[in-house]
Design an enzyme around this catalytic site. Structure first.
Site, short mmCIF file in Angstrom:
data_model
loop_
_atom_site.label_atom_id
_atom_site.label_comp_id
_atom_site.label_asym_id
_atom_site.label_seq_id
_atom_site.Cartn_x
_atom_site.Cartn_y
_atom_site.Cartn_z
CG HIS A 514 -1.85 1.08 1.38
ND1 HIS A 514 -3.22 0.94 1.25
CD2 HIS A 514 -1.64 2.39 1.65
CE1 HIS A 514 -3.80 2.11 1.44
NE2 HIS A 514 -2.87 3.01 1.69
CD GLU A 515 1.70 3.49 3.65
OE1 GLU A 515 1.93 4.61 3.19
OE2 GLU A 515 0.62 3.20 4.21
CG HIS A 518 0.12 6.04 -0.47
ND1 HIS A 518 -1.05 6.44 -1.09
CD2 HIS A 518 -0.25 5.59 0.76
CE1 HIS A 518 -2.07 6.24 -0.28
NE2 HIS A 518 -1.62 5.71 0.85
CG HIS A 524 -6.16 6.20 0.81
ND1 HIS A 524 -6.24 6.80 2.05
CD2 HIS A 524 -5.08 5.39 0.86
CE1 HIS A 524 -5.26 6.35 2.82
NE2 HIS A 524 -4.54 5.50 2.11
#
Length: 693
Positions: A514-515, A518, A524
């Site tokens: 997830h990071e 980013h 998101h």
């Protein structure tokens, strides 16, 4: 006669009592572990915190008729008189199935038909193991049924495992993976406090075990399995560790439990130990009772692994991210795009990009893994194998994670950016720590070349809405949107950084994916894009759908990327600020006879690439040449400076290093961090965006 009958029933009673005792021991095998063993297997430090688990014993077979004639397994046949590597085994959880209850005739017949082979030795083999679960008063009991195993696979390094665990039937097709580790091996450093060194930290490269002992990486994309498989150096059995799906973990049982008791085997934990004994130092130590060790051996019945079921509460975490500058700056710089930059031919992203991750393990993570450097290396390679697996699901763009190196912190002061931002005993202010980490890495030039730096901590992460507010816990990851390869020169801060929380058991794999998402430009699901990146954003994808870029990962979608994330990756990777991700970490650039850097200055090289000038003219250019991009306001790392380019007084770039002419090339991994520059950005705290709940 009566005496004989009585003796028979007495013997039966003794056997039954022994069986029940072993069953009970098997059901609570963790209660007989030392603290070090608990930490090694379950990453906990108290018996009450052990999650649900199954004892597992792996078996691999090939049908004799399908074994290639050239395979060395033929020499391990019964006719050769050599003992095969592996033996027929079974799986248990909760209950113990006595060997006497097995069908001996069936076992003998099966032994005639099949032959054990070395799974690691035959990359063309296909392995199938079938685990069946049945109920017992001690929990679920698993028995192994042998199936026909063939060498039918046409692809090297493909192995199949059929297993049923925790009520689920899984058919794993494991493919051997290459690329996560560089061809010259994985570099590992230890970081120690040393006031005489820059920033008070000393980095020392460590000599680790060879790749053969380390093992091989395997993945099953469909079932989300990412495993590290190796041979035990003593008995030759397979040792498997890694993650299966979103909530299962397989770990080896410590040798201290699977090996027979030895007279010189000592333990510090008092549980299930004999009386204290003295040694020459006069310090009391504990010795596990021989009877206890023998009972452990009987209960394990040869089992070498546990399958652990993670608590769902450890899987679903919130994630925060930060924007790199206010929206109006991004808009202004887009309006300033020069005609020269607009007309310059854009470089398209390659078919595959390779984010090189520098993994920084903090001191609490070091202690979590018992201070064992080899185990730390194995764990985090397995960890990033799991992260890479999530990106393998992308068919375009194709993203392949590569580990630039692992830094193991041997003290709290080795990660000052975390230590300065401690909140209480066991938490860190994630936003402040991320800012300090970026500033620290901007000044630190002794680290290997990387695209993204990720600090992994066991500490709880928390967030402050405002500077003096209470720090609210619940965050498990923090990163900059679109920060990969980016540096803020005015604030002297690297933006290609992330901090994630991992408490063992691979709990942080999805958070890490997830990071990194980013950093590669994804926001998101349900959110608009930051203005400095532009692009499609993710407003068309619902947060509630639960893809990776959501925190609601309760279904199989939690392994996948939403269409909006895929579009955001495309947009970011084809932008001007992502070009440092284009180079393969496995390129073997040989030194040319004519050094082109002697023919073109750094500015001339940038004029050809970007139509502008070079941002830096020091040792950093040997790792990445930063050229100013008038359209975006960033300095963009297109590639390393040409061989022979000047990098300081009387120094030149040779093989990625800035050295004095005619100086011997000694690898010291002192290249500077790849980075970009954007002027006139605003302070970090003015631009923090929290995740949705």
């Amino acid at each position: 006669m009566e005496s004989s009958v009585a003796t028979h029933w007495l013997s039966a009673f003794v056997i039954l009592c022994s069986f029940i005792t072993t069953q009970s021991l098997n059901n609570k095998i963790h209660e007989h572990m030392t603290i070090d063993e608990l930490r090694n297997v379950f990453h906990v430090e108290h018996h009450s915190r052990v999650p649900e688990y199954h004892l597992v014993q792996l078996t691999h077979h090939l049908a004799r008729r399908n074994i290639p004639t050239s395979h060395p397994a033929n020499s391990n046949s019964a006719d050769s008189g050599k003992t095969p590597h592996l033996k027929t085994e079974k799986v248990t959880k909760g209950g113990y199935k006595a060997p006497s209850l097995l069908n001996d005739e069936m076992f003998v017949e099966a032994k005639k038909r099949i032959e054990d082979v070395d799974i690691m030795g035959d990359p063309n083999s296909t392995v199938s193991v079938d685990f069946k679960v049945q109920s017992s008063e001690f929990g679920d009991s698993e028995s192994l049924s042998d199936k026909e195993h063939s060498a039918e696979s046409q692809e090297d390094g493909v192995h199949k495992i059929d297993l049923e665990a925790f009520g689920r039937q899984l058919k794993l097709v494991l493919k051997k993976q290459e690329g996560l580790i560089k061809k010259d091996g994985l570099k590992v450093w230890k970081a120690l406090k040393n006031e005489t060194q820059p920033h008070g930290v000393d980095y020392e490269e460590m000599i680790t075990e060879d790749d053969e002992e380390f093992g091989d990486l395997y993945q099953d994309e469909e079932n989300g399995a990412a495993l590290l498989i190796r041979r035990h150096p003593k008995h030759g059995k397979l040792v498997v560790e890694g993650s299966i799906g979103h909530d299962l973990v397989i770990r080896p049982i410590p040798d201290t439990m699977t090996s027979p008791a030895q007279d010189d085997e000592m333990f510090m934990d008092p549980s299930s130990m004999a009386d204290m004994v003295s040694i020459d130092t006069g310090l009391p130590i504990m010795k596990r009772k021989k009877e206890e060790q023998d009972r452990l051996q009987e209960a394990l019945n040869g089992a070498q692994h546990v399958i652990i079921k993670r608590d769902p509460a450890e899987v679903d975490h919130m994630s925060d991210y930060a924007f790199m500058e206010p929206d109006h700056i991004g808009k202004r710089y887009r309006r300033k795009r020069s005609a020269e930059a607009h007309n310059r031919q854009k470089r398209e992203a390659p078919y595959v990009i390779y984010p090189e991750i520098l993994v920084i393990v903090d001191y609490d993570g070091y202690r979590l893994h018992g201070g064992d450097n080899v185990q730390i290396k194995r764990y985090f390679v397995s960890f990033w194998n799991g992260v890479d697996l999530r990106y393998k699901l992308l068919k375009g763009p194709r993203i392949r994670i590569s580990i630039a190196g692992i830094i193991i912190s041997r003290g709290r002061d080795a990660t000052p950016y975390l230590e300065r931002n401690r909140v209480g005993r066991d938490a860190i202010d994630s936003a402040a720590a991320l800012t300090d980490m970026g500033k620290y890495l901007f000044r630190e030039r002794r680290l290997p070349v990387y695209d993204i730096a990720v600090a992994i901590t066991k500490l709880d992460m928390c967030r402050r809405q405002y500077a003096n507010d209470a720090c609210n816990r619940g965050t498990a990851g923090f990163a900059y949107v679109g920060g990969a390869c980016v540096v803020n020169k005015r604030l002297e801060k690297v933006n290609s950084v992330a901090i994630i929380e991992d408490t063992g058991g691979f709990s942080g794999i999805i958070v890490a994916a997830h990071e990194v998402g980013h950093l590669l430009g994804a926001v998101h699901d349900g959110s608009p894009p930051p203005s400095y990146l532009g692009g499609p954003g993710a407003e068309k994808c619902r947060w509630e759908d639960g893809f990776i870029m959501s925190d609601l990962r309760h279904t199989e979608k939690g392994f996948r990327w939403s269409p909006c994330s895929v579009q955001s990756f495309h947009h970011f990777l084809n932008g001007d600020t992502a070009t440092c991700l284009y180079n393969s970490p496995h390129e073997d650039d040989s030194l040319p006879r004519v050094l082109p850097g002697r023919l073109l200055t750094l500015d001339a090289q940038c004029r050809k690439d970007r139509g502008t000038s070079a941002c830096f003219k020091d040792e950093r250019v040997c790792a990445q040449l930063f050229c100013f991009d008038a359209g975006s306001g960033y300095c963009v790392a297109y590639r390393p400076a040409a061989e022979g380019s000047p990098c300081g007084d009387g120094q030149y770039c040779i093989n990625g290093q800035c050295i004095t002419e005619h100086e011997n090339i000694i690898p010291d991994y002192s290249q500077h961090t790849p980075s970009y520059v954007r002027p006139e950005t605003s302070p970090f705290y003015a631009n923090i965006t929290s995740s949705r709940h």
